[in-house]
Every structure is written in C-alpha cells, then in structure tokens.
Design an enzyme around this catalytic site. Structure first.
Site, short mmCIF file in Angstrom:
data_model
loop_
_atom_site.label_atom_id
_atom_site.label_comp_id
_atom_site.label_asym_id
_atom_site.label_seq_id
_atom_site.Cartn_x
_atom_site.Cartn_y
_atom_site.Cartn_z
N GLU A 215 0.65 -1.31 0.50
CA GLU A 215 -0.17 0.58 0.17
C GLU A 215 0.62 0.86 -0.28
O GLU A 215 2.07 1.27 0.15
CB GLU A 215 -0.87 -0.07 1.35
CG GLU A 215 -1.90 -1.22 1.40
CD GLU A 215 -3.20 -0.83 2.62
OE1 GLU A 215 -3.20 0.08 2.93
OE2 GLU A 215 -3.51 -2.14 3.01
N MET A 278 -10.23 -2.81 -2.05
CA MET A 278 -10.53 -2.71 -0.80
C MET A 278 -11.32 -2.04 -0.01
O MET A 278 -10.73 -0.92 -0.03
CB MET A 278 -8.94 -2.29 -0.19
CG MET A 278 -7.57 -3.37 0.07
SD MET A 278 -6.37 -2.96 0.96
CE MET A 278 -5.92 -1.66 -1.02
N THR A 279 -12.58 -1.88 -0.23
CA THR A 279 -13.73 -1.48 -0.61
C THR A 279 -14.73 -1.32 1.19
O THR A 279 -14.92 -1.77 0.62
CB THR A 279 -15.05 -2.09 -1.24
OG1 THR A 279 -15.32 -3.01 -1.31
CG2 THR A 279 -14.56 -1.46 -2.40
N TYR A 280 -13.60 0.06 1.88
CA TYR A 280 -14.08 -0.38 3.00
C TYR A 280 -12.87 1.27 3.22
O TYR A 280 -12.01 1.91 2.88
CB TYR A 280 -13.95 -1.52 4.24
CG TYR A 280 -12.50 -2.28 4.00
CD1 TYR A 280 -11.36 -1.71 4.05
CD2 TYR A 280 -12.94 -3.26 3.38
CE1 TYR A 280 -10.43 -3.32 4.11
CE2 TYR A 280 -12.25 -4.18 2.71
CZ TYR A 280 -10.69 -4.05 3.04
OH TYR A 280 -9.76 -4.82 2.75
N GLU A 281 -13.29 1.59 4.74
CA GLU A 281 -12.81 2.65 5.45
C GLU A 281 -12.64 3.93 4.81
O GLU A 281 -11.79 5.07 4.64
CB GLU A 281 -10.74 2.21 5.69
CG GLU A 281 -10.86 1.18 6.55
CD GLU A 281 -10.71 1.43 7.62
OE1 GLU A 281 -9.49 2.30 8.50
OE2 GLU A 281 -12.01 1.82 8.24
N TRP A 403 -12.01 -8.46 5.96
CA TRP A 403 -11.41 -7.65 6.81
C TRP A 403 -12.35 -7.34 8.02
O TRP A 403 -12.97 -5.84 7.98
CB TRP A 403 -10.67 -6.49 5.75
CG TRP A 403 -9.98 -5.84 6.60
CD1 TRP A 403 -10.27 -5.20 7.53
CD2 TRP A 403 -8.47 -5.76 7.66
NE1 TRP A 403 -8.58 -4.68 8.91
CE2 TRP A 403 -8.05 -6.23 7.95
CE3 TRP A 403 -7.41 -7.38 7.02
CZ2 TRP A 403 -6.53 -5.79 8.81
CZ3 TRP A 403 -6.28 -7.71 7.39
CH2 TRP A 403 -5.07 -6.97 8.82
#
Length: 426
Positions: A215, A278-281, A403
């Site tokens: 990342e 990474m479809t969050y946060e 996650w």
C-alpha cells in the site's frame, strides 16, 4: 430467509410467532447473547428449515452428511449451534437444508491474525474458501519476516480451507512503507531473494495461495509493481499457486493521492490471478462519522474496476467492524473500533434506537454515555451485508474477502450461507 427489523414492542416470542419459527432457532442463528433484550432497529435473520435430522445413537456428522447427500461443512454452516465442531449428541435436531433458493456461488476469503480465539476460528472456517494469516513482512534486503502461522494453517487444512500467505509492507509501527516497496520493486537482487523465500515458505508451510498487499506505493513504481506481480505469478504457476493482489479503492485510472497512484488497475489485474478491492474505510478511525463501506462508494469502485479487470478475477472487500465516534467530531480525534454485535449491545445499554441509512445501506445510531458525552456509531448488520453480497452477485464477481475475522459476526455468516453456495477453492 427473511431479515426482521425489530419494532417497538417486539419480543423474541412475538417475532418467532410472527414467522412461525422456534425461539431457539432465532437465538442460535443470530447468536443472541441476551435474547430478552432486543433493540429497536436491530436485525434478526429468519431461516426456515426444509429438512431436519434427529441425531440417533451411533450417528456421526459424517454419516448424517452421507445419508442426506450433503457435506460436513454444509452441516456445520447450517447449524451454528455446533460451533464448527463435528461432535454431536443423540437427541440433537440438526438442519439439513433450508427453504431458500441459492442466488449464486461465491469464493470467500478472510484475514486473521495468529491471536484469533480458537473457538471463533473454528466457528468461522466452515464458511471460507480461503484463510489468510496476517501478515508476513520483509526486510530491505529481501528476507521474509516470519509469522507464527502454524496454528492457522493447520486449522485451515483440517477444515478443507485453502491457506493463503499474506505479504505486506506493514512495519512494526503499523504503517505501510512505500520506501520498502520501492526497494523490493526496483532492486532486482532484493526482489529475487524475496521471491525465492516466498516460494520456499509456500512449499514448506503448505500454503495454496499468495496475497500481496503493498500500500502507498510510489506513483513512479506503478509499472514496477505490476512487473513484480507478473514475475511472482510466473514463478508460482508451476506449483499451481495463484497470486492475489490488494487494490486501493480507486474510481478512475488517474486518481491522485498516495494511496492510489501506485496501483494500476489494468496492469495489476492482468498480472495477478485475482484482485481484492479494499472497499472499506470511508468511515475510519481518524475521519468524521460515516459508514465504513457506503454501498454507493463501493459500487463506484466496482464500476471502475470492471472497465479494467474481468469480473471473475475480482474479490469484493467487506468490513467486519464498525466505529464509535465521540461528538462533536474534532480533527485529530480517534474513533473506537468495535465489533458489529458490540454495536448492538451499546445501543441496548443506552436505550438507543438503531437507524438505517438507505443511501449508504448501513445502520447507525447515536447515544449519550454515562458521563453525558454524545456518540455516533456506524456498523454492519444483516441488511448491509446482504446489499454487499448482492452487489458481488449482480456484477458477477469471483467472491468476497472479509477484513477481518478477528471479531464475531454471526448474522453475516447466516446471510451468506442462506443466499450463496460457497466454493471449496479460491
């Protein structure tokens, strides 16, 4: 399967009566810690058994599965009361199947640290295609930093789940190092050693997949990153080991920002066997209160990803947590990360009604703590999970990646199992 949203005056008895199911089933399927205390706005997953089996002396889970043409893993999914354990007792009533047509098939991956509670891991494994211990690191010279992963690998293999090695640039202080990724991507001697150690570890530890999570990669390293993934995939291919790469949630190719510029969707999608979005946060520890994974934002990422990557290569990231913010929000303040069942317990403790944001497809509520401080909580429930799973199905994605698995979320597994067949492989 139905999802009931608790209304004022509802009791577990009245809900069971309304749907014609036993209260014990509602308690077991939703893993209710205090069945006498429902929260307005709380969701309850309602399932309707089609075929059941009363355990007789001499029965085993294996013999019951064989006699009904199903699998032990499916019996464990259908009967969360077993806690992922194959031990049964005479007189126990097991659900063989439900009156629910499956909507499709998904591969299901999840991330766990070695410290995960063994009972939680055991309950979760039946629902997984892959288990990814988090995380191996590496030094600037390309040496792998080991992980105490033996327990997770053994548990996965015994459960028929594929263990996946996770490699990241996460440092001891909990941040991702773009300088470390730069070294591995541009110094061929370091890269050669790193790949050699990965191949040796995969073979020695029994891993059946590799997940790469670099990342905040420098924008100028984007092409080198894709070349590294392609090289690794080529070296692992003779072993039959697929490569997954985690992608920042971009919505267009030239998106600016340290998180996005080093991730070339088209190049990485072509280089890897699979990708994890990474479809969050969106709602995060240091940000203002909002849904962790608003469905509109998630959909934007998937829409863009599909312009660059085949859907059958894509895993949709799903968060298994929520956040509790202190109000008013101040820049620099920090929200507390909580489990989804904990969010419901907080609402119950403070007599707060749970609301649902239709645009975000996420539950939330506010409450006042014992010191008079106001809070805002966003989390996931059966409705928000169904919306994300529906999105994966509608777009024809390979599957979903959670996650993470470190906290319980019984309703998630009930919804997943009710609506989808789970692949045995990634």
């Amino acid at each position: 399967m139905d999802i009931h949203v608790v209304k004022p005056g509802d009791t577990l008895y009245s809900v069971a009566l309304q749907y014609g199911v036993p209260m014990s089933q509602l308690i077991n399927d939703n893993q209710l810690s205090n069945p006498s205390r429902l929260v307005v706005g709380q969701t309850l997953v309602i399932q309707y058994p089609l075929l059941t089996h009363m355990v007789r002396p001499g029965d085993t889970l294996y013999s019951i599965a064989a006699s009904h043409g199903t699998t032990v893993r499916q019996l464990l999914r259908n009967n969360p009361i077993l806690g992922g354990d194959s031990r049964i007792t005479p007189g126990q009533l097991l659900t063989i199947s439900f009156r629910q047509e499956k909507l499709g098939t998904l591969s299901v991956n999840g991330y766990a640290e070695p410290s995960i509670a063994p009972s939680l891991l055991r309950r979760t494994l039946p629902y997984l295609s892959g288990l990814t211990p988090f995380t191996y690191g590496f030094t600037p010279k390309g040496a792998l930093i080991p992980l105490e992963d033996a327990g997770l690998i053994d548990a996965a293999l015994q459960a028929g789940v594929q263990p996946v090695l996770h490699l990241s640039t996460l440092t001891r202080d909990g941040t991702f190092s773009n300088e470390l990724s730069h070294i591995a991507l541009t110094d061929m001697a370091v890269q050669t050693r790193l790949i050699a150690e990965l191949l040796r570890t995969v073979e020695q530890r029994g891993y059946t997949g590799v997940d790469i999570d670099f990342e905040f990669v420098y924008g100028e390293d984007a092409r080198a990153y894709a070349k590294f993934i392609a090289r690794l995939r080529s070296d692992l291919a003779p072993m039959g080991i697929p490569v997954i790469v985690a992608l920042a949630p971009k919505v267009f190719a030239q998106q600016q920002g340290d998180l996005y510029e080093g991730h070339d969707y088209a190049a990485l999608g072509q280089a890897a066997d699979f990708v994890l979005l990474m479809t969050y946060e969106w709602g995060y520890t240091y940000g203002p209160p909002m849904a962790v994974a608003p469905i509109r934002n998630v959909r934007q990422v998937v829409d863009y990803a599909l312009t660059e990557i085949e859907p059958e290569k894509i895993y949709l990231g799903i968060p298994n947590y929520g956040y509790d913010w202190t109000l008013p929000f101040r820049q620099g303040s920090r929200a507390r990360s909580i489990s989804n069942p904990e969010a419901v317990s907080i609402a119950a403790d403070h007599y707060a009604a749970i609301r649902f944001d239709e645009a975000a497809q996420s539950p939330w509520f506010r409450y006042v703590d014992d010191s008079g401080q106001e809070h805002e909580v966003w989390f996931e429930d059966a409705r928000s999970i169904r919306a994300k799973l529906d999105l994966a199905r509608t777009y024809g994605l390979r599957g979903v990646g959670y996650w993470n698995l470190m906290r319980p979320f019984p309703q998630n597994w009930a919804v997943l199992n009710a609506l989808y067949r789970i692949r045995e492989e990634l």
